[in-house]
Motif scaffolding. Structure first.
Motif, PDB file in Angstrom:
ATOM      1  N   GLY A  76       0.850  -1.193   0.000  1.00 35.44           N
ATOM      2  CA  GLY A  76       0.000   0.000   0.000  1.00 35.44           C
ATOM      3  C   GLY A  76       0.878   1.232   0.000  1.00 35.44           C
ATOM      4  N   GLN A  77       0.281   2.363   0.326  1.00 31.67           N
ATOM      5  CA  GLN A  77       1.031   3.611   0.309  1.00 31.67           C
ATOM      6  C   GLN A  77       1.016   4.287   1.676  1.00 31.67           C
ATOM      7  N   LEU A  78       2.140   4.929   1.995  1.00 29.00           N
ATOM      8  CA  LEU A  78       2.259   5.782   3.174  1.00 29.00           C
ATOM      9  C   LEU A  78       2.813   7.118   2.711  1.00 29.00           C
ATOM     10  N   GLY A  79       2.088   8.175   2.984  1.00 27.36           N
ATOM     11  CA  GLY A  79       2.546   9.488   2.547  1.00 27.36           C
ATOM     12  C   GLY A  79       2.722   9.584   1.052  1.00 27.36           C
ATOM     13  N   GLY A  80       1.908   8.848   0.301  1.00 27.45           N
ATOM     14  CA  GLY A  80       1.968   8.899  -1.152  1.00 27.45           C
ATOM     15  C   GLY A  80       3.022   8.010  -1.770  1.00 27.45           C
ATOM     16  N   GLU A  81       3.773   7.278  -0.955  1.00 27.36           N
ATOM     17  CA  GLU A  81       4.823   6.398  -1.472  1.00 27.36           C
ATOM     18  C   GLU A  81       4.459   4.937  -1.232  1.00 27.36           C
ATOM     19  N   THR A  82       4.634   4.112  -2.254  1.00 24.59           N
ATOM     20  CA  THR A  82       4.346   2.687  -2.129  1.00 24.59           C
ATOM     21  C   THR A  82       5.417   2.016  -1.276  1.00 24.59           C
ATOM     22  N   VAL A  83       4.969   1.200  -0.325  1.00 26.12           N
ATOM     23  CA  VAL A  83       5.903   0.537   0.587  1.00 26.12           C
ATOM     24  C   VAL A  83       5.548  -0.939   0.712  1.00 26.12           C
ATOM     25  N   SER A  84       6.497  -1.710   1.193  1.00 27.35           N
ATOM     26  CA  SER A  84       6.273  -3.116   1.523  1.00 27.35           C
ATOM     27  C   SER A  84       6.244  -3.251   3.044  1.00 27.35           C
ATOM     28  N   LEU A  85       5.751  -4.376   3.523  1.00 27.94           N
ATOM     29  CA  LEU A  85       5.780  -4.632   4.971  1.00 27.94           C
ATOM     30  C   LEU A  85       7.221  -4.733   5.464  1.00 27.94           C
ATOM     31  N   ASP A  86       8.087  -5.280   4.640  1.00 27.72           N
ATOM     32  CA  ASP A  86       9.499  -5.380   4.984  1.00 27.72           C
ATOM     33  C   ASP A  86      10.100  -4.000   5.235  1.00 27.72           C
ATOM     34  N   GLN A  87       9.786  -3.039   4.392  1.00 24.49           N
ATOM     35  CA  GLN A  87      10.312  -1.684   4.560  1.00 24.49           C
ATOM     36  C   GLN A  87       9.836  -1.064   5.869  1.00 24.49           C
ATOM     37  N   VAL A  88       8.559  -1.209   6.161  1.00 25.16           N
ATOM     38  CA  VAL A  88       8.011  -0.604   7.378  1.00 25.16           C
ATOM     39  C   VAL A  88       8.659  -1.220   8.616  1.00 25.16           C
ATOM     40  N   GLU A  89       8.794  -2.541   8.615  1.00 24.92           N
ATOM     41  CA  GLU A  89       9.339  -3.207   9.795  1.00 24.92           C
ATOM     42  C   GLU A  89      10.839  -3.008   9.945  1.00 24.92           C
ATOM     43  N   HIS A  90      11.591  -3.305   8.891  1.00 23.24           N
ATOM     44  CA  HIS A  90      13.044  -3.378   9.023  1.00 23.24           C
ATOM     45  C   HIS A  90      13.772  -2.067   8.753  1.00 23.24           C
ATOM     46  N   GLN A  91      13.198  -1.203   7.935  1.00 24.22           N
ATOM     47  CA  GLN A  91      13.861   0.056   7.622  1.00 24.22           C
ATOM     48  C   GLN A  91      13.374   1.218   8.476  1.00 24.22           C
ATOM     49  N   ILE A  92      12.170   1.089   9.046  1.00 24.20           N
ATOM     50  CA  ILE A  92      11.617   2.204   9.822  1.00 24.20           C
ATOM     51  C   ILE A  92      11.466   1.852  11.296  1.00 24.20           C
ATOM     52  N   LEU A  93      10.721   0.792  11.608  1.00 26.58           N
ATOM     53  CA  LEU A  93      10.410   0.494  13.003  1.00 26.58           C
ATOM     54  C   LEU A  93      11.608  -0.059  13.789  1.00 26.58           C
ATOM     55  N   ARG A  94      12.241  -1.080  13.305  1.00 23.36           N
ATOM     56  CA  ARG A  94      13.326  -1.709  14.078  1.00 23.36           C
ATOM     57  C   ARG A  94      14.473  -0.745  14.391  1.00 23.36           C
ATOM     58  N   PRO A  95      14.869   0.145  13.474  1.00 21.66           N
ATOM     59  CA  PRO A  95      15.949   1.079  13.805  1.00 21.66           C
ATOM     60  C   PRO A  95      15.611   2.041  14.952  1.00 21.66           C
ATOM     61  N   MET A  96      14.340   2.139  15.328  1.00 21.99           N
ATOM     62  CA  MET A  96      13.979   3.015  16.451  1.00 21.99           C
ATOM     63  C   MET A  96      14.381   2.414  17.793  1.00 21.99           C
ATOM     64  N   GLY A  97      14.770   1.127  17.821  1.00 22.74           N
ATOM     65  CA  GLY A  97      15.316   0.536  19.020  1.00 22.74           C
ATOM     66  C   GLY A  97      14.315   0.180  20.101  1.00 22.74           C
ATOM     67  N   GLU A  98      13.072  -0.075  19.717  1.00 25.59           N
ATOM     68  CA  GLU A  98      12.030  -0.449  20.678  1.00 25.59           C
ATOM     69  C   GLU A  98      11.612  -1.897  20.409  1.00 25.59           C
ATOM     70  N   PRO A  99      12.168  -2.871  21.166  1.00 28.03           N
ATOM     71  CA  PRO A  99      11.885  -4.278  20.859  1.00 28.03           C
ATOM     72  C   PRO A  99      10.426  -4.682  21.069  1.00 28.03           C
ATOM     73  N   ARG A 100       9.674  -3.907  21.839  1.00 25.97           N
ATOM     74  CA  ARG A 100       8.276  -4.278  22.072  1.00 25.97           C
ATOM     75  C   ARG A 100       7.415  -4.141  20.820  1.00 25.97           C
ATOM     76  N   ILE A 101       7.953  -3.534  19.768  1.00 29.50           N
ATOM     77  CA  ILE A 101       7.183  -3.467  18.515  1.00 29.50           C
ATOM     78  C   ILE A 101       6.828  -4.864  18.023  1.00 29.50           C
ATOM     79  N   HIS A 102       7.664  -5.851  18.363  1.00 29.18           N
ATOM     80  CA  HIS A 102       7.446  -7.206  17.859  1.00 29.18           C
ATOM     81  C   HIS A 102       6.201  -7.857  18.453  1.00 29.18           C
ATOM     82  N   PHE A 103       5.627  -7.249  19.472  1.00 29.21           N
ATOM     83  CA  PHE A 103       4.389  -7.760  20.062  1.00 29.21           C
ATOM     84  C   PHE A 103       3.198  -6.890  19.677  1.00 29.21           C
ATOM     85  N   ALA A 104       3.470  -5.884  18.837  1.00 28.77           N
ATOM     86  CA  ALA A 104       2.427  -4.955  18.404  1.00 28.77           C
ATOM     87  C   ALA A 104       2.124  -5.068  16.923  1.00 28.77           C
TER      88      ALA A 104
END
Length: 251
Positions: free
Chosen positions: A126-154
């Motif tokens: 789908g798109q975020l902010g007008g840009e097409t993204v994959s689930l891999d991009q959201v998880e590994h390029q955006i969320l995981r670098p924030m350093g919050e391991p509890r994301i894996h339960f959310a």
């Protein structure tokens, strides 16, 4: 003098709440909340207790298409600080995972949505902010670098063994409590999160896949002991991961 009056007038209007400065803000998650309230229930499937989503009903509900459009149109630059960013991308991941399923319906597993030569996590979700993204991009390029391991339960990849899809959107004001609640709920679920054994604990494969996000094996053992209120835990293996869809698969 004229300029001074203009400034004073503007300041007065702002004080009255009639004019507001440009501020960071979260998206309006009202549609997401309505969809969860109507289509998410608690069930047991294939021996696993979970939050169960009625995918055919979501696909047929015009509010879901509207929600996906809103997500595409919202500019993430309007977010301020890590809390708002975490909230946005956690909710976005979960919505886009649902979108992958409904856009490729019917499915028995989210993995069936991808062609044989490409991982489902790397297809367009789908798109975020007008840009097409994959689930891999959201998880590994955006969320995981924030350093919050509890994301894996959310974040929820639409599968039985995933953490439960929360029955409400995440919000910056309540994120800490929501993440802790997700973590504790997952650890307490012996059908997919954690099982006590004579030697220690068997864990979801999530802890194996993302061990580094918890600081490595030794840090993970200590962290688990802290979460369980017990001494450092011996990891006695990992539970099988069931990739069947976490919801209704037939109309």
């Amino acid at each position: 003098m004229k300029r001074f009056l203009t400034v004073v007038t503007l300041a007065g209007l702002m004080a009255l709440g009639l004019v507001r400065p440009a501020l960071a803000e979260e998206p309006d998650w009202t549609l997401y909340q309505q969809l969860l309230e109507q289509h998410l229930t608690q069930q047991r499937a294939q021996g696993i207790d979970l939050a169960w989503l009625d995918y055919p009903a979501v696909k047929a509900d015009p509010r879901f298409a509207q929600l996906v459009r809103q997500l595409a149109e919202f500019d993430p630059k309007r977010l301020e600080g890590q809390q708002e960013q975490l909230v946005f991308y956690i909710n976005a991941y979960n919505i886009l995972a649902i979108n992958v399923v409904v856009q490729n319906w019917p499915l028995k597993s989210i993995k069936d949505a991808s062609p044989w030569y490409k991982s489902v996590w790397k297809i367009d979700a789908g798109q975020l902010g007008g840009e097409t993204v994959s689930l891999d991009q959201v998880e590994h390029q955006i969320l995981r670098p924030m350093g919050e391991p509890r994301i894996h339960f959310a974040i929820v990849c639409a599968s039985l063994s995933c953490p439960d899809l929360r029955a409400e959107p995440y919000t910056a004001a309540r994120l800490e409590q929501q993440l802790d609640d997700q973590l504790q709920g997952f650890l307490a679920n012996s059908t997919k999160g954690l099982v006590a054994t004579e030697r220690g604990v068997k864990l979801s494969k999530i802890f194996d896949w993302f061990e580094d996000d918890f600081g490595g094996e030794q840090a993970l053992k200590a962290w688990l002991g802290q979460q369980l209120g017990q001494p450092e835990q011996l990891i006695d293996g990992y539970l099988d991961y069931n990739w069947s869809l976490n919801g209704k698969t037939e109309s």
